[in-house]
Motif scaffolding. Structure first.
Motif, short mmCIF file in Angstrom:
data_model
loop_
_atom_site.label_atom_id
_atom_site.label_comp_id
_atom_site.label_asym_id
_atom_site.label_seq_id
_atom_site.Cartn_x
_atom_site.Cartn_y
_atom_site.Cartn_z
N LYS A 65 60.09 3.70 69.55
CA LYS A 65 60.79 4.23 68.39
C LYS A 65 62.22 4.70 68.68
O LYS A 65 62.98 5.01 67.77
CB LYS A 65 59.99 5.37 67.77
N THR A 76 52.65 9.81 69.49
CA THR A 76 51.19 9.72 69.54
C THR A 76 50.58 11.09 69.27
O THR A 76 51.28 12.10 69.13
CB THR A 76 50.73 9.20 70.92
N ARG A 126 58.81 9.08 58.77
CA ARG A 126 57.66 8.19 58.58
C ARG A 126 57.28 8.12 57.10
O ARG A 126 57.49 9.08 56.34
CB ARG A 126 56.44 8.67 59.37
N PRO A 127 56.67 7.01 56.66
CA PRO A 127 56.16 6.94 55.30
C PRO A 127 55.11 8.03 55.06
O PRO A 127 54.44 8.50 56.00
CB PRO A 127 55.53 5.55 55.22
N ALA A 129 52.13 7.98 53.83
CA ALA A 129 50.77 7.65 54.27
C ALA A 129 50.63 7.76 55.78
O ALA A 129 49.57 8.16 56.29
CB ALA A 129 50.38 6.26 53.80
N SER A 130 51.68 7.40 56.51
CA SER A 130 51.63 7.51 57.96
C SER A 130 51.62 8.98 58.41
O SER A 130 50.97 9.33 59.39
CB SER A 130 52.83 6.79 58.59
N GLN A 131 52.35 9.81 57.67
CA GLN A 131 52.29 11.25 57.96
C GLN A 131 50.88 11.78 57.74
O GLN A 131 50.35 12.55 58.57
CB GLN A 131 53.29 12.00 57.09
N GLY A 133 48.16 10.07 57.94
CA GLY A 133 47.30 9.51 58.97
C GLY A 133 47.32 10.32 60.24
O GLY A 133 46.30 10.44 60.93
N ALA A 134 48.48 10.89 60.58
CA ALA A 134 48.58 11.71 61.79
C ALA A 134 47.70 12.95 61.68
O ALA A 134 47.17 13.45 62.68
CB ALA A 134 50.04 12.11 62.03
N SER A 137 43.51 11.49 61.52
CA SER A 137 42.82 10.80 62.62
C SER A 137 42.72 11.65 63.88
O SER A 137 43.73 12.06 64.45
CB SER A 137 43.56 9.51 62.96
N GLN A 139 42.59 11.00 67.03
CA GLN A 139 42.82 9.78 67.82
C GLN A 139 42.05 9.77 69.13
O GLN A 139 42.03 10.75 69.87
CB GLN A 139 44.31 9.63 68.09
N TRP A 171 50.77 16.55 67.68
CA TRP A 171 51.35 15.22 67.49
C TRP A 171 52.83 15.29 67.86
O TRP A 171 53.53 16.25 67.54
CB TRP A 171 51.20 14.79 66.03
#
Length: 212
Positions: A65, A76, A126-127, A129-131, A133-134, A137, A139, A171
């Motif tokens: 990135k 990550t 970040r979009p 939805a990606s925010q 997701g962090a 999840s 991970q 994160w």
């Protein structure tokens, strides 16, 4: 399955020492721009290798990135397997494979966390939805079903319905501070061109050709 006849002859480019730029970061940027111009899919995808506390290597593909003379940055979950590995062994290797150009770049170095300010700046880019997701999840942890993951995502979507999503505490970013860069150009008869930059104690770089 016999794959012994599955091969290609690499004929697209040559690569000589006279082509090399003085800085490996400048050389990486040049090749990276070539990959973008060639419309390589996901040119910033890199296979990242870490080593766990028992000496067992782990690999996965992540997205680069940011890169500069400081190093190569990716993001990550700090509870992920790679993050756990870095706690016991803060070294990593990464490979960029740009098949349409018949090129790869291999990087080795030490890993360090980026600042929280850097992580926040990227997280906010970040979009939505990606925010989410962090936050949703856990991970690398075992989960019983995808439904559980989707329910957690929906829960986070309701929680942050106003659209303001804070940076999760677990994160953020890591930076690979390179000790070496190897630039690999495929050639005919498997006589590939390989050049390696190695960082010296005074932060200068030596350049050597490697046999294929």
């Amino acid at each position: 399955m016999d794959l012994s006849d599955l091969r290609q002859n690499y004929t697209k480019h040559s690569f000589n020492q006279s082509d090399l730029l003085k800085s490996p970061f400048e050389q990486f940027e040049k090749w990276f721009k070539d990959a973008i111009t060639a419309e390589v899919d996901e040119p910033n995808a890199m296979c990242l290798a870490s080593v766990d506390g028992e000496g067992c290597p782990n690999t996965r593909t992540v997205l680069l990135k940011d890169f500069s003379a400081k190093g190569l940055t990716f993001y990550t979950n700090y509870s992920s397997q790679k993050a756990i590995d870095f706690e016991s062994n803060p070294n990593a290797a990464a490979t960029f494979l740009w098949l349409p150009l018949q090129r790869q770049v291999n990087v080795r170095g030490q890993v360090e966390r980026v600042s929280k300010a850097e992580s926040l700046k990227y997280f906010l880019s970040r979009p939505f939805a990606s925010q989410l997701g962090a936050w949703a999840s856990p991970q690398s942890k075992v989960i019983t079903s995808r439904q559980l993951l989707e329910e957690k995502f929906a829960q986070m979507k309701r929680k942050f319905a106003d659209g303001k999503i804070p940076l999760p505490d677990n994160w953020g970013g890591y930076r690979i501070v390179p000790r070496s860069f190897e630039f690999w150009q495929g050639r005919t008869s498997r006589l590939h061109d390989r050049f390696i930059y190695r960082r010296q104690a005074d932060d200068s770089w030596t350049i050597e050709r490697l046999a294929p």
